[in-house]
Structures are given as structure tokens and as C-alpha cells.
Design an enzyme around this catalytic site. Structure first.
Site, mmCIF file in Angstrom:
data_model
loop_
_atom_site.group_PDB
_atom_site.id
_atom_site.type_symbol
_atom_site.label_atom_id
_atom_site.label_comp_id
_atom_site.label_asym_id
_atom_site.label_seq_id
_atom_site.Cartn_x
_atom_site.Cartn_y
_atom_site.Cartn_z
ATOM 1 N N SER A 13 0.835 -1.213 0.000
ATOM 2 C CA SER A 13 0.000 0.000 0.000
ATOM 3 C C SER A 13 0.868 1.260 0.000
ATOM 4 C CB SER A 13 -0.983 0.006 1.168
ATOM 5 O OG SER A 13 -0.330 0.220 2.384
ATOM 6 N N ASN A 14 2.025 1.190 0.625
ATOM 7 C CA ASN A 14 2.943 2.341 0.536
ATOM 8 C C ASN A 14 3.508 2.482 -0.872
ATOM 9 O OD1 ASN A 14 3.436 3.898 3.109
ATOM 10 N ND2 ASN A 14 3.505 1.779 3.862
ATOM 11 N N MET A 90 10.532 -6.622 4.675
ATOM 12 C CA MET A 90 10.698 -7.178 6.011
ATOM 13 C C MET A 90 11.955 -8.045 6.153
ATOM 14 S SD MET A 90 8.255 -5.563 7.225
ATOM 15 C CE MET A 90 7.446 -6.004 8.744
ATOM 16 N N LEU A 93 18.778 -5.683 6.172
ATOM 17 C CA LEU A 93 19.810 -5.533 5.139
ATOM 18 C C LEU A 93 21.188 -5.507 5.787
ATOM 19 C CD1 LEU A 93 17.830 -2.921 3.078
ATOM 20 C CD2 LEU A 93 18.455 -5.225 2.300
ATOM 21 N N ASN A 107 13.566 4.348 4.374
ATOM 22 C CA ASN A 107 12.661 3.356 4.966
ATOM 23 C C ASN A 107 11.463 4.055 5.572
ATOM 24 O OD1 ASN A 107 11.835 0.759 5.972
ATOM 25 N ND2 ASN A 107 12.577 1.375 8.000
ATOM 26 N N HIS A 109 8.682 3.373 8.696
ATOM 27 C CA HIS A 109 8.467 2.523 9.865
ATOM 28 C C HIS A 109 7.216 3.002 10.604
ATOM 29 C CE1 HIS A 109 9.484 -0.146 13.142
ATOM 30 N NE2 HIS A 109 9.194 0.852 13.969
ATOM 31 N N ALA A 173 -1.527 7.530 7.567
ATOM 32 C CA ALA A 173 -0.512 8.584 7.741
ATOM 33 C C ALA A 173 0.734 8.271 6.909
ATOM 34 C CB ALA A 173 -0.156 8.715 9.220
ATOM 35 N N GLU A 174 1.093 6.989 6.856
ATOM 36 C CA GLU A 174 2.259 6.583 6.057
ATOM 37 C C GLU A 174 2.086 6.998 4.599
ATOM 38 O OE1 GLU A 174 3.727 2.545 6.627
ATOM 39 O OE2 GLU A 174 2.609 2.398 8.495
HETATM 40 C C1 GAR Z 1 3.799 -0.618 6.762
HETATM 41 O O1 GAR Z 1 3.034 -0.327 7.904
HETATM 42 C C2 GAR Z 1 5.260 -0.315 7.007
HETATM 43 O O2 GAR Z 1 5.451 0.827 7.783
HETATM 44 C C3 GAR Z 1 5.692 -1.545 7.757
HETATM 45 O O3 GAR Z 1 5.078 -2.598 7.058
HETATM 46 C C4 GAR Z 1 3.845 -2.134 6.503
HETATM 47 C C5 GAR Z 1 3.832 -2.451 5.030
HETATM 48 O O4 GAR Z 1 2.585 -2.155 4.455
HETATM 49 N N1 GAR Z 1 7.128 -1.674 7.770
HETATM 50 C C6 GAR Z 1 7.800 -2.142 8.814
HETATM 51 O O5 GAR Z 1 7.267 -2.531 9.843
HETATM 52 C C7 GAR Z 1 9.295 -2.153 8.632
HETATM 53 N N2 GAR Z 1 9.951 -2.432 9.887
HETATM 54 P P1 GAR Z 1 2.426 -2.035 2.889
HETATM 55 O O6 GAR Z 1 3.018 -3.301 2.290
HETATM 56 O O7 GAR Z 1 0.929 -1.972 2.685
HETATM 57 O O8 GAR Z 1 3.136 -0.803 2.439
#
Ligand code: GAR
Length: 220
Positions: A13-14, A90, A93, A107, A109, A173-174
């Protein structure tokens, strides 16, 4: 125009937020490849729909983290990437990979770092009883979930929240924070001096603190 590679592990989704942003006029970055470590990552379909080349680099096929990261690195260089965005990627690296993309690796988070590093930012925030949660977009350093902060977005923890509800509010928010952070870095509005960020224009810096969906105090 900066060329960006996006690394994903899941639904993406990001990634979608970045795809949508990159389609707007004057956006200073172009997504040139999406790389997943899992063939079933939902984000691969989002990339294909947007016409972005996809690559699967399955981590299990490599004997060491170094070998896996070398394969990622080779794909990113093959696509002439200037910047790399981790978007729900996930895998940890290796320091060698992180060094190779120094100040060019971003990144997102789901917590207000440096609080709640690790795999469950929303759950850890809820368990800690904080009133304000959020997300952080940062440049990556070798230590997990650390590095200069580009953008943070804060959301309230509301009565009755469970992990799912809070994680959804943070995710929304992301989707605002990540396109903004990539825009600032790709356009040169922010540059890096050591571990400090320097904004050419203070107004841009002011816009990197997003305060979202704060509820009005109820009367009585
Ligand atoms: C998001 O909430 C991102 O911040 C988190 O995984 C999700 C991915 O969602 N990332 C972490 O926790 C990294 N440590 P998405 O695949 O829908 O973007």
C-alpha cells in the site's frame, strides 16, 4: 528526475502511494523497478498495473544474507536506480548493502522513532499506552530502524483502539508521509551532512511534521 527502486515484501500500500504520487505533475522521482523477496507479494500486481518492471529475488534461494543483498544490489544497479525505497520490506539488510546506498536508501516505519523499533510498531505503541502514535520516514543506517529522519506523521491513539484500528490509522498517515519524504529527497530540497538533514527552505522543514486526525476535545 531521480530513478527509484522500491523493495517490498507484502501488500504494497505504501508502494501504491508512491506510484500515485509519481503520476502527479512535477513529481521529481520515477519508479523504475519494484523488487520483492516473495513471489506472492501483493504489491507486485500494483507495480505491473502501473507498468513498472518487477523482479522477484527470493531470499530463501540464497545461502547468506550477503548473497541475497548482492542480488538485490545488482537488480537496482541494472535499473540504474539513484534512490531506493523500502516499503514494507521485512528483511534486515547487511551493513555492506546499506553502505553501498548511503544517503540514498529510505525506509518507512510504523512508529514515531526512536520509539518502538522492530516488527510491530502499532502493537508495541498500544501496549505501552502512548496517546500519540505515528510513522517515520528516514534514511537507513546499519542499525535497524535508525537514521536521519525525513518526515514524521503523528496520529492519536483513540479510545477502543485495537492493534488493527491503530495500524490502519498509522498506515493512512504513512501514505501521506512517504510521498512527501521522497519528494523532498529527490528534488534536492533536503541534503545530508553527516547524520544531519539540511533543508534549503525552512518552510519545507516545517512541512515534515504532519499532525493528522487529532480529535476535537469533547464538551462536558
Ligand atoms: C507498513 O506499515 C510499514 O510501515 C511496515 O510494514 C507495513 C507495510 O505495508 N514496515 C515495517 O514494519 C518495517 N519495519 P504495505 O506493504 O501496505 O506498504
Amino acid at each position: 528526475m531521480r530513478r527509484v527502486g522500491v523493495l517490498i515484501s507484502g501488500r504494497g500500500s505504501n508502494l501504491q502511494a508512491l506510484i500515485d504520487a509519481a503520476a502527479t505533475p512535477d513529481y521529481p522521482a520515477q519508479l523504475v523497478v519494484v523488487i520483492a523477496n516473495r513471489a506472492d507479494a501483493g504489491g507486485l500486481e500494483r507495480a505491473s498495473k502501473a507498468g513498472i518492471p518487477t523482479v522477484v529475488v527470493p531470499h530463501r534461494a540464497f545461502p547468506t544474507r550477503e548473497a541475497f543483498d548482492a542480488a538485490l544490489d545488482a537488480e537496482l544497479r541494472r535499473h540504474s536506480c539513484d534512490l531506493v525505497c523500502l516499503a514494507g520490506f521485512m528483511r534486515l539488510l547487511t551493513p555492506g548493502f546499506v553502505e553501498g546506498w548511503h544517503n540514498r536508501l529510505i525506509n518507512i516505519h510504523p512508529s514515531l522513532l526512536p520509539a518502538f523499533k522492530g516488527t510491530d510498531g502499532p502493537g508495541d505503541a498500544l501496549a505501552a499506552g502512548v496517546r500519540i502514535a505515528g510513522c517515520t520516514v528516514h534514511l537507513v543506517r546499519a542499525e535497524m530502524d535508525s537514521g536521519p529522519i525525513l518526515v514524521q506523521a503523528a496520529v492519536p491513539v483513540l479510545p477502543g483502539d485495537d492493534r488493527t484500528r491503530l495500524a490502519q490509522r498509522i498506515l493512512a498517515a504513512e501514505h501521506q508521509a512517504y510521498p512527501l519524504a521522497l519528494r523532498l529527497l529527490a528534488s534536492g530540497a533536503v541534503r545530508v551532512e553527516g547524520d544531519q538533514l539540511v533543508f534549503a527552505n525552512p518552510d519545507d522543514q516545517a512541512r515534515t511534521a504532519l499532525l493528522l486526525q487529532l480529535p476535537l476535545p469533547s464538551q462536558g
